[in-house]
Scaffold this active site. Sequence first.
Site, PDB file in Angstrom:
ATOM      1  N   LYS A  53       0.837  -1.204   0.000  1.00  0.00           N
ATOM      2  CA  LYS A  53       0.000   0.000   0.000  1.00  0.00           C
ATOM      3  C   LYS A  53       0.872   1.254   0.000  1.00  0.00           C
ATOM      4  O   LYS A  53       0.597   2.214  -0.729  1.00  0.00           O
ATOM      5  CB  LYS A  53      -0.938  -0.026   1.221  1.00  0.00           C
ATOM      6  CG  LYS A  53      -1.975  -1.141   1.122  1.00  0.00           C
ATOM      7  CD  LYS A  53      -2.728  -1.406   2.424  1.00  0.00           C
ATOM      8  CE  LYS A  53      -3.595  -2.650   2.285  1.00  0.00           C
ATOM      9  NZ  LYS A  53      -4.294  -3.031   3.520  1.00  0.00           N
ATOM     10  N   GLN A  97      -4.511  -1.539   9.663  1.00  0.00           N
ATOM     11  CA  GLN A  97      -4.292  -2.865   9.072  1.00  0.00           C
ATOM     12  C   GLN A  97      -4.800  -3.947  10.029  1.00  0.00           C
ATOM     13  O   GLN A  97      -4.449  -3.976  11.203  1.00  0.00           O
ATOM     14  CB  GLN A  97      -2.785  -3.060   8.792  1.00  0.00           C
ATOM     15  CG  GLN A  97      -2.445  -4.354   8.094  1.00  0.00           C
ATOM     16  CD  GLN A  97      -3.033  -4.456   6.688  1.00  0.00           C
ATOM     17  OE1 GLN A  97      -3.003  -3.509   5.918  1.00  0.00           O
ATOM     18  NE2 GLN A  97      -3.588  -5.612   6.352  1.00  0.00           N
ATOM     19  N   ASP A 120     -11.123   2.352   3.991  1.00  0.00           N
ATOM     20  CA  ASP A 120     -11.395   0.911   3.861  1.00  0.00           C
ATOM     21  C   ASP A 120     -12.901   0.646   3.747  1.00  0.00           C
ATOM     22  O   ASP A 120     -13.305  -0.476   3.438  1.00  0.00           O
ATOM     23  CB  ASP A 120     -10.834   0.154   5.074  1.00  0.00           C
ATOM     24  CG  ASP A 120      -9.507  -0.530   4.761  1.00  0.00           C
ATOM     25  OD1 ASP A 120      -9.237  -0.786   3.575  1.00  0.00           O
ATOM     26  OD2 ASP A 120      -8.751  -0.809   5.711  1.00  0.00           O
TER      27      ASP A 120
END
Length: 289
Positions: A53, A97, A120
Site C-alpha cells: 500500500k 491494518q 477501507d
Amino acid sequence: MARIIDGKQMAEALLAQVGTGIAERLARGQHAPALAVILVGDDPASSIYVGRKLRACAKVGITSRQYRLDRAVSQAELCDLIDRLNADPDTHGILVQLPLPAQIDANAILDRIVPAKDVDGFHPVNVGRLSTGKGQGLVPCTPLGCMMLLDSVITQFRGRDAVVIGKSNIVGKPMALLLLERECTVTVTHIATQDLPGIVRKADIVVAAAGHAGLVRGDWVKPGAVVIDVGINRIALPDGTTRIVGDVCSDEIAHARAYTPVPGGVGPMTVACLMANTLAAAQDLDRPG
Ligand code: NAD
C-alpha cells in the site's frame, strides 16, 4: 478457452487515473492526498500488505504516513491516535491494518475513524450507505475492485444469477450488496451452506472468497460463467517450497467465460482501489461547505 482477466494491467490503469487526479489537484494549488496507515505488531503478512500500500501511495503521489505500534498497545492509546488523525486537516484517509491483537476491540477501533476518512469502507455509516444503495460512501476496496474486474467482461448484470462464497464484512457481504445494486439475483454462501456445488452450478457470476485453497472445482462452474477468485492461500508443495493459490481450481475452468488469476487478479485491484478511495476522500473533505 476462458479469458484471463488481467488484474495487474487493470490496476496499473486505475493507478494512472488516480495519478492524473492528484496532478490536477496539485495544479489547482491543493495538497496531495495524505493516507495514515496504522500497523500494530509485527505480523509478517500484514507488513507485506502495508508495504504494498505504501509503495502504491509513492507511485501515484499520495503522501503516506506509517504509524507502527507495539503489539502490546492499549485500546486507549490506539483510540487517541485515531482521534488525532480524525482531527488533523492534513490527513485525508485512515487505514488500520487488520488483524489487530486480541486485547484490542477491532470493531470499536474501526467505528472510531470518521466515516469521511474511512478509506477501507468498514465504518457502519459507510456500510449503511452501501446497504441502502444511497451511494456517496466509501466502498470496501476488495469488492470495489472485484466489481471493476467484472465490469471489464460483463455488460449486462441485470437478472444474472450470482453466487458469493464467504460472508465476511470485508469481502462477502459488501460484494453481495454491490451485485444486488446491479440487480443480480445474489446467493450468499458460507461454511454452513448445504450443497455449495449445486448453488455454484447455477451461477453466471461466481465470487469465491472463502480462504480455502482449490474449493471451487471445475465441474461446479457453469459453462460461460465469469469467476472472480478472491482467495489468497499459501500451500506447501512436495519439494518443500510454498505457493500462493486461490479458492478456485483455475486449471479446471477452461469452459468459463473469464476468470481472475491468483496472483495477479483481485490483489492488485484491491490496492489500486485503496488509492482511488484516498483520492475520493481528499476531494470530498476539501469540497467547500
Ligand atoms: P474470512 O475468514 O473472514 O471469511 C471467510 C468466509 O468464507 C466465511 O464467511 C466462511 O463462512 C466462508 N467459508 C470458509 N470456508 C468455506 C467453505 N469451505 N465453503 C463455503 N464457505 C466457506 O475471510 P475474508 O477476510 O473474507 O477473506 C477470504 C479470502 O480472501 C482469504 O483467502 C483472504 O486472504 C482473501 N482476501 C483477499 C484479498 C485480496 O485483495 N485479494 C482481500 C481480502 C481477503
